[in-house]
Design an enzyme around this catalytic site. Sequence first.
Site, PDB file in Angstrom:
ATOM      1  N   MET A   1       0.841  -1.180   0.000  1.00 32.90           N
ATOM      2  CA  MET A   1       0.000   0.000   0.000  1.00 32.90           C
ATOM      3  C   MET A   1       0.875   1.229   0.000  1.00 32.90           C
ATOM      4  SD  MET A   1      -2.514   2.018   0.433  1.00 32.90           S
ATOM      5  CE  MET A   1      -1.838   3.617   0.749  1.00 32.90           C
ATOM      6  N   PRO A   2       1.481   1.553  -1.101  1.00 35.61           N
ATOM      7  CA  PRO A   2       2.261   2.784  -1.134  1.00 35.61           C
ATOM      8  C   PRO A   2       1.377   4.026  -1.267  1.00 35.61           C
ATOM      9  CG  PRO A   2       3.022   1.219  -2.793  1.00 35.61           C
ATOM     10  CD  PRO A   2       1.719   0.720  -2.271  1.00 35.61           C
TER      11      PRO A   2
END
Length: 129
Positions: free
Chosen positions: A1-2
């Site tokens: 989850m950047p």
Amino acid sequence: MPLMRIDVIKGHDEEYLKKLLQIAYEVQLETFNTPEGDRYQILTQHEPFEMQILDTGLGIERTKDVVFFNLVTRPRATKAKEAFYRQLTDRLHKELGLRTEDVVFSLVPNNDDDWSFGNGEAQFLNGKL
């Protein structure tokens, strides 16, 4: 989850900026193996004087097309980070004509308990993600 924050100097048209965002997302999916739809990108445009991106003594000359990628992300393997840097830089050069010297990265690791996607919940911790 950047969480991908992208900083550029003002002057690019909407088509160029949308393509830059799309390329970055596609490379993220490929190199970090994130799920489709895991797209959190914030693009900020600045006046030229607001971005002072020097070369840390490496002899790299920047232009007005410099782009700075700052990602807040789960810890990633070194090989995945290096693949991300290389593939994104290569695609931006090939598809947008961006000089490789004008692409800068900084990754900041964080953990599952550092995220809430809404409703005041920690979805990575409560099993919803």
